[in-house]
Design an enzyme around this catalytic site. Structure first.
Site, PDB file in Angstrom:
ATOM      1  N   LYS A  72       0.854  -1.187   0.000  1.00  0.00           N
ATOM      2  CA  LYS A  72       0.000   0.000   0.000  1.00  0.00           C
ATOM      3  C   LYS A  72       0.891   1.238   0.000  1.00  0.00           C
ATOM      4  O   LYS A  72       1.871   1.314   0.738  1.00  0.00           O
ATOM      5  CB  LYS A  72      -0.919   0.014   1.227  1.00  0.00           C
ATOM      6  CG  LYS A  72      -1.907   1.176   1.212  1.00  0.00           C
ATOM      7  CD  LYS A  72      -2.918   1.087   2.338  1.00  0.00           C
ATOM      8  CE  LYS A  72      -2.336   1.482   3.676  1.00  0.00           C
ATOM      9  NZ  LYS A  72      -3.369   1.654   4.725  1.00  0.00           N
ATOM     10  N   ARG A 115     -10.301  -0.897   8.032  1.00  0.00           N
ATOM     11  CA  ARG A 115      -9.435  -1.836   8.755  1.00  0.00           C
ATOM     12  C   ARG A 115      -8.918  -1.224  10.040  1.00  0.00           C
ATOM     13  O   ARG A 115      -8.640  -1.919  11.015  1.00  0.00           O
ATOM     14  CB  ARG A 115      -8.314  -2.354   7.858  1.00  0.00           C
ATOM     15  CG  ARG A 115      -7.314  -1.339   7.289  1.00  0.00           C
ATOM     16  CD  ARG A 115      -6.282  -0.862   8.275  1.00  0.00           C
ATOM     17  NE  ARG A 115      -5.031  -0.471   7.658  1.00  0.00           N
ATOM     18  CZ  ARG A 115      -4.194   0.391   8.211  1.00  0.00           C
ATOM     19  NH1 ARG A 115      -4.481   1.008   9.354  1.00  0.00           N
ATOM     20  NH2 ARG A 115      -3.050   0.655   7.586  1.00  0.00           N
ATOM     21  N   GLN A 143     -12.087   8.285  10.651  1.00  0.00           N
ATOM     22  CA  GLN A 143     -11.658   7.256  11.588  1.00  0.00           C
ATOM     23  C   GLN A 143     -12.592   7.165  12.793  1.00  0.00           C
ATOM     24  O   GLN A 143     -12.849   6.067  13.310  1.00  0.00           O
ATOM     25  CB  GLN A 143     -10.229   7.531  12.063  1.00  0.00           C
ATOM     26  CG  GLN A 143      -9.179   7.479  10.970  1.00  0.00           C
ATOM     27  CD  GLN A 143      -8.929   6.065  10.464  1.00  0.00           C
ATOM     28  OE1 GLN A 143      -9.575   5.121  10.868  1.00  0.00           O
ATOM     29  NE2 GLN A 143      -7.987   5.930   9.550  1.00  0.00           N
ATOM     30  N   ASP A 164     -15.343  17.030  18.916  1.00  0.00           N
ATOM     31  CA  ASP A 164     -14.493  17.456  17.814  1.00  0.00           C
ATOM     32  C   ASP A 164     -14.243  18.952  17.952  1.00  0.00           C
ATOM     33  O   ASP A 164     -15.111  19.698  18.433  1.00  0.00           O
ATOM     34  CB  ASP A 164     -15.157  17.156  16.467  1.00  0.00           C
ATOM     35  CG  ASP A 164     -14.155  17.175  15.310  1.00  0.00           C
ATOM     36  OD1 ASP A 164     -13.735  16.081  14.876  1.00  0.00           O
ATOM     37  OD2 ASP A 164     -13.776  18.277  14.855  1.00  0.00           O
ATOM     38  N   ASP A 232       0.054   8.909  20.092  1.00  0.00           N
ATOM     39  CA  ASP A 232      -0.199   9.469  21.423  1.00  0.00           C
ATOM     40  C   ASP A 232      -0.550  10.957  21.349  1.00  0.00           C
ATOM     41  O   ASP A 232      -0.380  11.689  22.324  1.00  0.00           O
ATOM     42  CB  ASP A 232       1.019   9.265  22.328  1.00  0.00           C
ATOM     43  CG  ASP A 232       2.296   9.858  21.748  1.00  0.00           C
ATOM     44  OD1 ASP A 232       2.254  10.379  20.611  1.00  0.00           O
ATOM     45  OD2 ASP A 232       3.342   9.823  22.422  1.00  0.00           O
TER      46      ASP A 232
END
Length: 324
Positions: A72, A115, A143, A164, A232
């Site tokens: 990919k 995925r 995501q 958000d 993180d």
């Protein structure tokens, strides 16, 4: 289809195959079990970096059991969102494992999103409390949506708190996800509200090498599970160091990222997700454990998903056959 042709699947073709999230989770579970037994091949992903916090990575992998081999070529550009462009974009090439000849080229954007969510759900299957019913989503983009969709496949979700930095993105998230999950979805105005007291927490913002994290110690409750799919970037060192267990999807890749400046305050993980799925390392051992699984995103995830898309596309007659 002979070796003088190749199947091309654009974004619409990939989505038209309609591979379900549960199918992807199952494929990843098979792959991680193979990984835990040492029966896969995946070198560290090399990359180039043309802009600050941006990346273009090459991600090769081979899963013998699935007869899936390929690479990919994927990019992540945080400032694309300001241009109305996707943060993540890329292409995936599958090769015939017997001859090495390319057999399929497909858009990788949808695969990457799905995925990633599936990997979070799989980690949660082994590391979260089975009765987990509340979710916090920090960053409500692609995501955030895929992670909630995947968690909803394995857990009876009753309540979601969504945060958000862009209120309109959170509103769109609620509108779109309300048709996929039956849970009550609430928009919250601070990151803390999307963490404290919740069973499952996902942070899914851009990956930043020098972030300004906000999640502090004591925000993640005892017994909770968290999946930072943005490395993180949202998490202060004090919060990460408070975890009883930190896992990752690949120890070698985390070691590499430490060398190039990421994970400065992140403790060493106790296990690779493959080791956990294969039963070589323990998953959750008590209801009180705070557990964080930092999934970095693996080429193995992509190949486990892409081979199913390719096979179904051929069966359904989807895509464009390119003649050499």
């Amino acid at each position: 289809m002979g070796f003088d042709s190749i199947l091309y699947l654009n974004r619409s073709d990939v989505e038209a195959v309609d591979l379900s999230m549960m199918e992807i989770i199952d494929a990843l579970e098979t792959m991680f079990r193979e990984k835990g037994e040492g029966r896969v091949e995946m070198p560290p992903k090399p990359g180039i970096h043309t802009r600050e916090n941006a990346f273009i990575h090459a991600m090769p992998a081979y899963i013998p059991k699935m007869q899936s081999a390929g690479i990919k070529w994927i990019s992540g550009y945080p400032k694309n969102q300001e241009r109305g462009l996707p943060y993540i974009s890329g292409l995936l090439i599958l090769n015939d494992p017997e001859t090495g000849i390319p057999i399929c080229v497909m858009d990788a954007t949808w695969i990457t999103a799905q995925r990633t969510g599936a990997a979070t759900a799989l980690a949660a299957k082994y590391l979260a409390r089975t009765e987990s019913a509340t979710v916090g989503i920090l960053a409500c983009g692609v995501q955030g949506r895929s992670n909630l969709e995947a968690l909803n496949c394995l857990f009876d979700i009753e309540k979601v708190k969504a945060y958000d930095i862009y209120p309109q993105v959170a509103k769109k998230f609620v509108y779109e996800m309300s048709s996929l999950v039956s849970a009550d979805i609430e928009i919250v105005s601070t990151p803390k509200e999307a963490v404290v007291g919740l069973d499952l927490v996902v942070t899914s913002g851009p990956i930043l090498q020098n972030p300004s994290p906000v999640i502090d110690a004591d925000w993640l409750s005892e017994g909770s599970f968290a999946s930072p799919v943005d490395f993180d970037s949202y998490w202060k060192g004090a919060a990460l160091q408070q975890a009883d267990k930190i896992a990752t999807d690949d120890l070698g890749q985390m070691k590499y990222y430490r060398k190039v400046g990421y994970f400065k305050d992140t403790p060493e993980p106790y296990a690779d997700l493959g080791e956990i799925v294969a039963g070589k390392k323990a998953g959750r051992e008590s209801d009180e454990e705070r557990i964080i699984s930092i999934n970095l995103g693996l080429a193995l995830d992509d190949m486990a998903t892409a081979i199913h898309i390719y096979e179904k596309a051929r069966q359904m007659g989807i895509g464009t056959v390119l003649i050499a």
